[in-house]
Design an enzyme around this catalytic site. Sequence first.
Site, PDB file in Angstrom:
ATOM      1  N   CYS A 302      14.600  34.401  39.299  1.00 39.26           N
ATOM      2  CA  CYS A 302      15.378  35.636  39.455  1.00 39.26           C
ATOM      3  C   CYS A 302      15.196  36.650  38.339  1.00 39.26           C
ATOM      4  CB  CYS A 302      16.861  35.300  39.574  1.00 39.26           C
ATOM      5  SG  CYS A 302      17.264  34.557  41.137  1.00 39.26           S
TER       6      CYS A 302
HETATM    7  C1  UDX Z   1      20.312  33.637  37.504  1.00 40.83           C
HETATM    8  C2  UDX Z   1      21.730  34.218  37.535  1.00 40.83           C
HETATM    9  O1  UDX Z   1      22.536  33.567  36.557  1.00 40.83           O
HETATM   10  C3  UDX Z   1      22.337  34.105  38.929  1.00 40.83           C
HETATM   11  O2  UDX Z   1      23.600  34.732  38.959  1.00 40.83           O
HETATM   12  C4  UDX Z   1      21.384  34.800  39.931  1.00 40.83           C
HETATM   13  O3  UDX Z   1      21.866  34.747  41.238  1.00 40.83           O
HETATM   14  C5  UDX Z   1      19.991  34.178  39.838  1.00 40.83           C
HETATM   15  O4  UDX Z   1      19.512  34.268  38.496  1.00 40.83           O
HETATM   16  P1  UDX Z   1      19.199  31.212  37.307  1.00 40.83           P
HETATM   17  O5  UDX Z   1      17.855  31.864  37.485  1.00 40.83           O
HETATM   18  O6  UDX Z   1      19.482  29.944  38.014  1.00 40.83           O
HETATM   19  O7  UDX Z   1      20.382  32.229  37.750  1.00 40.83           O
HETATM   20  O8  UDX Z   1      19.323  30.986  35.745  1.00 40.83           O
HETATM   21  P2  UDX Z   1      20.392  31.061  34.564  1.00 40.83           P
HETATM   22  O9  UDX Z   1      21.121  29.785  34.436  1.00 40.83           O
HETATM   23  O10 UDX Z   1      21.211  32.290  34.650  1.00 40.83           O
HETATM   24  O11 UDX Z   1      19.366  31.146  33.325  1.00 40.83           O
HETATM   25  C6  UDX Z   1      18.265  32.047  33.374  1.00 40.83           C
HETATM   26  C7  UDX Z   1      17.315  31.911  32.201  1.00 40.83           C
HETATM   27  O12 UDX Z   1      17.890  32.411  31.029  1.00 40.83           O
HETATM   28  C8  UDX Z   1      16.832  30.506  31.837  1.00 40.83           C
HETATM   29  O13 UDX Z   1      15.427  30.551  31.646  1.00 40.83           O
HETATM   30  C9  UDX Z   1      17.510  30.208  30.532  1.00 40.83           C
HETATM   31  O14 UDX Z   1      16.783  29.331  29.706  1.00 40.83           O
HETATM   32  C10 UDX Z   1      17.531  31.593  29.940  1.00 40.83           C
HETATM   33  N1  UDX Z   1      18.504  31.778  28.879  1.00 40.83           N
HETATM   34  C11 UDX Z   1      19.834  31.675  29.123  1.00 40.83           C
HETATM   35  C12 UDX Z   1      18.045  32.106  27.595  1.00 40.83           C
HETATM   36  O15 UDX Z   1      16.841  32.197  27.367  1.00 40.83           O
HETATM   37  N2  UDX Z   1      18.960  32.314  26.620  1.00 40.83           N
HETATM   38  C13 UDX Z   1      20.267  32.227  26.821  1.00 40.83           C
HETATM   39  O16 UDX Z   1      21.028  32.461  25.873  1.00 40.83           O
HETATM   40  C14 UDX Z   1      20.731  31.882  28.118  1.00 40.83           C
END
Ligand code: UDX
Length: 473
Positions: A302
């Site tokens: 996403c």
């Molecule tokens: C995301 C949105 O949260 C969700 O609402 C939407 O519908 C789809 O996209 P998702 O892709 O499952 O969901 O991932 P999420 O848990 O939000 O994490 C996304 C990415 O951010 C991961 O790669 C995670 O490692 C990264 N991340 C998160 C960071 O690099 N640093 C952070 O501090 C937090």
Amino acid sequence: MTHFDEALFGINQTKLLKRNSSQMNISIVGTGYVGLVSGVCLAEKGHKITCVDLDHEKVNAINNGESPIYEKDLESLLQKHVGKNLNASINLEEAIHQTSLTMICVGTPFKGDAIDLSYVRNCASEIGKILSRKSHYHTIIVKSTVVPGTTEECVLPALEENSGKSAGKEFGVGMNPEFLKEGNAIQDFMNPDRIILGGIDDKTRNELEQVYESFDHIPKLATNCRTAEMIKYASNSLLATMISFANELGNLCSQTPEVDIKEVMRGVHLDERLSPKDDQGKKIRPGFLNYLEAGCGFGGSCFPKDVKALVSHGKKSGENMRILSAVLETNALQPKRVIQLLQKFFPNLQGKKIAVLGLAFKPETDDIRESPAIPVISDLLKEDAHIFAFDPAAEKSMENCFSREQITYEATLNDAIKGKDAAIIMTRWKEFEIIPELIHQMNKNLILIDGRRLIDEESVPNYDGIGIGPKVD
Ligand code: UDX
């Protein structure tokens, strides 16, 4: 209903009684991640669901109670409803005739410099052809993530052209984005923070409202389709911006003596506007703060795609999305940071044995799409390092990217650490918390590079991580 169900889904008997009165027949086109989760959860909410897909194998699997994708609690919920409230079919015609509302949940992959709308358009055209043979009013809802304007400028005309009917009179068109996090999708669907009811008119929005009638106490926002589409992109872009912001600051901290991004962020998080107090005066830690931590970059299906799509939508609309372009740029460079940290210990990586710990884009999933581990492994291979990869779930997925000839896949975390020159943590897996123990037991010389700041710096002999400034003696 078991206690488990009640705890997970917050359903009580009153709601059960209520939902039977508003049961709808709903067809869902596309049984990918969004389609299947939505189908199974709406079945749990009491609706009668027909999941439609072109893929015979997927349809058969679903009808046998087997989920074609892995998502926590999905298969057990599917098994509870399949053959009762939920069925899968390849017959779109029958599904449209037997239901009053259809959700479009097909993929919108990023191609070239924009999202590819061909699946959405084809799906709308097929539904349109069938609508020409249906005498009752029908509602079509776009659930796929699409750039603002798509529902009214692409889906609606395809429906009208192929049905010979007019939107707003003989059928309704709406947009209802999803906000599902991988690994938490069932919970997110059943207990959402918001429900966005986008529609071309009140009749469509009322139909959508009926779909979500049993979601009591959830804020619902009725709006037009373009706003609904924009809310989805705005939400993901904000979270991605927070991550790149924290990462950029982390990179600056790395250059600033005696400053550690972890401590800086802890101080920032304490701002009451970010972490307010509850009624007892205790600080609440909102989930939002999870996106304000420095690391080796975001990935997944996403964030990267949605931010790119919004930047490209901006270009087409004559708006230069400067902040979001920078969010992408920062994120593209971020995985390289762990290699730079490693090169402080080994300027020449040739022949060095490097463990890459964590292949999935985030913990609790086997999804490696846009995972920062991919560019890190590629770069290390270019440096002629020997790669030893380990992930509690994503090894098989990564084999499609890097063969067993290119890198070694380790069966356990112990194997991955034993005898290596260095290890890089790429994913925040809980399983990795025992790394200090393993290092002390098996490999005290190991250099640990922490791309997620998961491990306490003092707990291992040779450590560096994202966002730690140089020490001053
Ligand atoms: C995301 C949105 O949260 C969700 O609402 C939407 O519908 C789809 O996209 P998702 O892709 O499952 O969901 O991932 P999420 O848990 O939000 O994490 C996304 C990415 O951010 C991961 O790669 C995670 O490692 C990264 N991340 C998160 C960071 O690099 N640093 C952070 O501090 C937090």
